[in-house]
Write a protein that holds these residues in place. Structure first.
Motif, short mmCIF file in Angstrom:
data_model
loop_
_atom_site.label_atom_id
_atom_site.label_comp_id
_atom_site.label_asym_id
_atom_site.label_seq_id
_atom_site.Cartn_x
_atom_site.Cartn_y
_atom_site.Cartn_z
N PHE A 82 -6.14 -3.26 -6.73
CA PHE A 82 -7.29 -3.40 -7.62
C PHE A 82 -6.78 -3.49 -9.05
O PHE A 82 -5.74 -2.96 -9.40
N TRP A 83 -7.54 -4.20 -9.87
CA TRP A 83 -7.14 -4.46 -11.25
C TRP A 83 -7.93 -3.55 -12.19
O TRP A 83 -9.13 -3.36 -12.03
N VAL A 84 -7.23 -2.98 -13.17
CA VAL A 84 -7.86 -2.17 -14.22
C VAL A 84 -7.35 -2.69 -15.55
O VAL A 84 -6.14 -2.84 -15.75
N GLY A 89 -5.73 -7.38 -21.42
CA GLY A 89 -4.86 -7.33 -20.24
C GLY A 89 -5.03 -6.04 -19.48
O GLY A 89 -5.86 -5.20 -19.82
N GLY A 90 -4.25 -5.90 -18.43
CA GLY A 90 -4.34 -4.71 -17.60
C GLY A 90 -3.21 -4.68 -16.58
O GLY A 90 -2.17 -5.29 -16.79
N ASN A 91 -3.45 -4.00 -15.47
CA ASN A 91 -2.45 -3.90 -14.41
C ASN A 91 -3.16 -3.89 -13.06
O ASN A 91 -4.32 -3.54 -12.94
N TRP A 92 -2.37 -4.25 -12.03
CA TRP A 92 -2.81 -4.15 -10.64
C TRP A 92 -2.26 -2.86 -10.07
O TRP A 92 -1.10 -2.53 -10.31
N PHE A 93 -3.07 -2.13 -9.33
CA PHE A 93 -2.68 -0.85 -8.74
C PHE A 93 -2.87 -0.89 -7.23
O PHE A 93 -3.89 -1.38 -6.75
#
Length: 164
Positions: A82-84, A89-93
């Motif tokens: 899931f992306w946050v 921008g952000g990160n995938w976890f």
């Protein structure tokens, strides 16, 4: 002082009284006759500014800054990720495992643009002494990644916990 009285009487549209340092007196028609056009123009400008400020406030508050959706998933990002993030921008976890004590989890973190693995390890929950929180639903709890720790949202308006 005469200029100040004239300005307060004629330039402020909602003001019906002429100010002096001793008393408030209502201006005569002759004293304020020259102000009528100025007063109407000032009042119309004030109404226009209030309308513009109200519209700007309305539109700026109606944008949902929290719900930014990531459009493209890089090829090597797992389906369960899931992306946050936000507009910058952000990160995938990927949460691989949450310990049954709900105080640590194995998490993989991926770069949101190229999909490269940034970190993969067991993260421990760290909370301020006055904020007892457990890992519940990390997809809803994660607020971001600062390069060292996973920042969590505060659920009780106290200082937020993080995973380190």
């Amino acid at each position: 002082m005469v200029f100040m009285q004239w300005w307060l009487t004629c330039m402020l549209p909602a003001l019906d009284f002429q100010f002096s340092f001793i008393s408030l007196t209502k201006p005569t028609d002759q004293e304020c006759h020259h102000c009528i056009n100025t007063r109407n123009v000032s009042f119309n400008r004030m109404k226009t500014l209030i309308i513009i400020a109200s519209l700007l406030t309305l539109f700026s508050c109606s944008v949902d800054h929290e719900k930014v959706k990531h459009q493209e998933r890089p090829k090597n990002i797992p389906e369960q990720a899931f992306w946050v993030g936000g507009t910058d921008g952000g990160n995938w976890f990927v949460v691989e495992d949450v310990h049954n004590h709900k105080n640590n989890a194995i998490i993989k973190i991926y770069n949101d643009t190229d999909g490269s693995l940034i970190d993969s390890k067991r993260f421990m929950l760290v909370c301020p002494i006055d904020n007892k929180q457990l890992i519940d639903n990390l997809q809803e709890q994660i607020n971001g990644f600062d390069g060292e720790k996973i920042l969590l949202k505060s659920s009780n308006n106290k200082k937020a916990c993080w995973l380190q």
